[in-house]
Design an enzyme around this catalytic site. Structure first.
Site, PDB file in Angstrom:
ATOM      1  N   ASP A 365       1.740   8.544   2.377  1.00 32.23           N
ATOM      2  CA  ASP A 365       0.911   7.527   3.392  1.00 32.23           C
ATOM      3  C   ASP A 365       0.670   8.224   4.639  1.00 32.23           C
ATOM      4  O   ASP A 365       1.330   9.198   5.153  1.00 32.23           O
ATOM      5  CB  ASP A 365       1.660   6.264   3.506  1.00 32.23           C
ATOM      6  N   ASP A 563       6.607   4.248   2.801  1.00 31.90           N
ATOM      7  CA  ASP A 563       7.311   3.308   3.466  1.00 31.90           C
ATOM      8  C   ASP A 563       7.999   2.413   1.988  1.00 31.90           C
ATOM      9  O   ASP A 563       7.525   2.148   1.081  1.00 31.90           O
ATOM     10  CB  ASP A 563       6.285   2.116   4.027  1.00 31.90           C
ATOM     11  N   ASP A 567       5.084   0.433   0.462  1.00 33.78           N
ATOM     12  CA  ASP A 567       4.733   1.246  -0.768  1.00 33.78           C
ATOM     13  C   ASP A 567       5.527   1.168  -2.150  1.00 33.78           C
ATOM     14  O   ASP A 567       5.783   2.166  -2.857  1.00 33.78           O
ATOM     15  CB  ASP A 567       4.486   2.634  -0.307  1.00 33.78           C
TER      16      ASP A 567
END
Length: 672
Positions: A365, A563, A567
């Site tokens: 990310d 995360d 995620d």
């Protein structure tokens, strides 16, 4: 403040079949057994050969018998008890082999004593009392040294437990101070911590400021400045000032206890390689017994000498070491997971260490992983005559005020800094992959990204968007009554270690891939600066998971870094899921590996630790297997024709050394 060892965490993993024997037991048994063994060694000939220092007199053989019997049942008890345990679980191993060896030596020596003293036979039958005494002594000494080595390889959890003090200074009525046990501390209590003391529990500073040394807890090398409302972790060291801390977690809910629990669980879970080594170690017992019996029969046929044949049998039994093979992986694992925990790398799934050697792509990310996630507002503007720029900013801040997303935090902090007030929002809901909606001052509002505008055919200034996005801004729009009424552009800073991390991945032939919900222009700007060529932007959460599946369908191994909450589906889908920036929330369900800090270099640290761990495992497996393949035939007398014959005592020394070498090799494992 006193420190304690948190006994419940000490015996965190079982290293072989004698984990219930403390090394102190072997130490005391060795010295007491030495008292019984020395007279036996002086009074009894070795293999029938009298040594210069040996003496004998009338009745000395009775003294040897009595002392040998005491030695067999006292000094040999750990091995006899261990054999009983192994047999009861139908997993005969090293203890059973040693017990068989000393039992054969003792029982045959009883037979020899009878033949020499009561049978009336003129021929002397050689006993094995000398061998029995030296064998038990060497085995006790070897196990004492081994248990120390094993303990050193895997005792980092014990050291972590000792970071927590035994007592704390609690503030009671009228600011009175009282020293109490840690077990008497409860959530919302206020504790006072002076300079140089350990923080007793997780908490929030309510008074004072200081610098905190978290190096032993999270691996953070630099002291961290802490002031009012900052979090502190139990076990870290208060550096410079006295602080008062409001307790937020105690006991098993504290950071250290959670880490120790996760590491303990990981150490007790068996990986595929360990299951294989356990199976081989199990077969080794039957291999050693078979070789021992075959060697006994063969030497009886060749020499018709029961003494020599029996010595071969005993030597084979004591030299074989399934223990070295059985410890090859658990010791490395204990060391590896403990090193990881001390450096803020919590390895929850042991198999991730093995899989890490085969990773092809690492998907990350953008926000919070590659960038700081601390968004500064670079531009905000109203698109309606009814509201000025500050009023648009106020509406943005109102709607975002209850969110903990980095973009939201950036807007709210910016509004506070400009002393712009904002109302409390009503009926706020997240719109996954888009933004959020809610009501402010009876206005129904939405904060959305550019993808939403495009998909919903909203009219907006595309040239303005492109200019702001190319400067690296994340852009959000405010919608009311299907009209775009405002814009806010926020810039994020790339983490210092991100570029080096990407470079290190490429040098390892691992392709970094950026997955982000942000707009393409921003994603491309960040990617170009970092050297990432594979970029997927404007993604919904489910898009990330499907992209991972697409890559996996080609046979690629994927590690996802993101995360632990937002995620979660992607982390679970990937071959290795790495939750970054977990802080004290290490109990995140998703994620095979948890990074306490938000430092991209920890991704490389994990890969390095995994590589070094596998290297040590392979070394230990080769040693454990190779030692037995060579040592057992030698003990059987395969090279007796050229004069290479191993005595039981030498066999015992080699067996002990084989395990000690495995333990020392595991202990030398380093992070980098």
């Amino acid at each position: 403040m006193e420190h304690h060892s948190h006994q419940e965490h000490e015996n965190h993993t079982s290293h072989g079949n004698h984990e219930h024997h403390h090394h102190g037991n072997f130490k005391s048994k060795f010295f007491i057994s030495l008292i019984f063994a020395i007279p036996i060694i002086i009074l009894s000939p070795m293999m029938g050969v009298k040594l210069p220092f040996q003496i004998s007199f009338t009745g000395s053989d009775w003294i040897v018998l009595i002392l040998a019997t005491i030695l067999f049942f006292y000094g040999g008890k750990p091995f006899l008890s261990g054999a009983k345990d192994e047999i009861s679980t139908k997993k005969p191993g090293m203890m059973t082999l040693v017990a068989l060896g000393i039992s054969v030596a003792y029982i045959y020596s009883l037979y020899a004593f009878y033949m020499n003293n009561f049978s009336g036979s003129s021929t002397h039958t050689m006993d094995f009392f000398w061998e029995l005494a030296t064998l038990i002594l060497i085995m006790l000494l070897g196990h004492w040294i081994e248990m120390n080595a094993v303990g050193n390889a895997g005792n980092a959890l014990k050291k972590m437990a000792e970071l927590l003090p035994n007592t704390a200074v609690k503030l009671i009525d009228n600011n009175q101070r009282e020293e109490v046990k840690i077990s008497d501390i409860h959530i919302d209590d206020i504790v006072e911590v002076r300079a140089g003391e350990s923080i007793p529990t997780d908490g929030i500073i309510v008074r004072g400021e200081t610098s905190i040394d978290e190096s032993l807890v999270t691996g953070e090398s630099k002291k961290v400045h802490k002031t009012h409302n900052d979090d502190v972790i139990g076990g870290s060291i208060n550096g410079s000032g006295t602080v008062q801390v409001k307790v937020t977690a105690t006991g098993e809910n504290g950071y250290l206890s959670q880490v120790m629990g996760l590491v303990n669980q990981a150490q007790n879970d068996k990986s595929k390689a360990e299951l294989l080594s356990d199976k081989v170690a199990g077969y080794l017992f039957y291999f050693a017994v078979s070789i021992g019996l075959i060697s006994f029969i063969v030497w009886m046929l060749i020499q018709n000498n029961v003494d020599f044949a029996l010595e071969r049998l005993v030597t084979v039994l004591v030299i074989a070491c399934p223990h070295a093979l059985g410890l090859a992986i658990p010791l490395v694992t204990a060391r590896s997971t403990s090193i990881g925990a001390h450096n803020g790398l919590i390895i929850k799934n042991r198999e991730s260490v093995e899989i890490a050697q085969h990773i092809d792509y690492i998907m990350m990310d953008k926000t919070g992983t590659l960038t700081e996630g601390n968004f500064s507002v670079n531009h905000y503007e109203s698109f309606t005559d009814e509201l000025n720029n500050e009023e648009i900013l106020s509406l943005f801040a109102s709607l975002e005020s209850n969110s903990n997303h980095p973009l939201a935090t950036g807007i709210v902090d910016f509004a506070k800094g400009k002393n712009i007030s904002y109302a409390t929002p009503q009926e706020v809901n997240n719109i996954p992959g888009v933004g959020l909606e809610g009501t402010v001052d009876n206005k129904k509002l939405k904060i959305v990204n550019v993808s939403y505008l495009d998909k919903s055919n909203f009219d907006y200034n595309k040239e303005q968007f492109t200019n702001l996005a190319q400067q690296g801004n994340s852009i959000s729009y405010l919608i009311h009554d299907r009209q775009v009424i405002g814009i806010i552009a926020q810039g994020d800073k790339i983490k210092e270690s991100s570029k080096q991390m990407v470079s290190d991945l490429l040098s390892r032939n691992i392709t970094p891939v950026m997955l982000t919900g942000d707009n393409k222009e921003v994603a491309q700007t960040v990617a170009e600066e970092l050297g990432i060529s594979d970029v997927h932007a404007q993604l919904m959460p489910e898009d990330k998971e499907s992209i991972i599946q697409d890559y996996q369908s080609n046979g690629s191994k994927i590690m996802m870094v993101g995360d632990g909450i937002n995620d979660a589906p992607s982390l679970i889908r990937a071959d290795i899921g790495m939750a970054i920036g977990a802080g004290t929330d290490v109990a995140i369900e998703s994620g095979d590996v948890i990074l306490v800090k938000s430092n991209p270099s920890d991704i490389i640290n994990f890969l390095s630790l995994s590589k070094n761990t596998m290297k040590k495992m392979v070394q230990n497996l080769w040693w454990g297997a190779g030692y037995n393949v060579i040592a057992v035939p030698l003990a059987a007398g395969i090279l007796a024709s050229i004069g290479l014959i191993l005595s039981p005592a030498v066999g015992a020394i080699l067996m002990s050394l084989s395990t000690i070498i495995v333990a020392i090799n595991a202990f030398t494992l380093k992070l980098k």
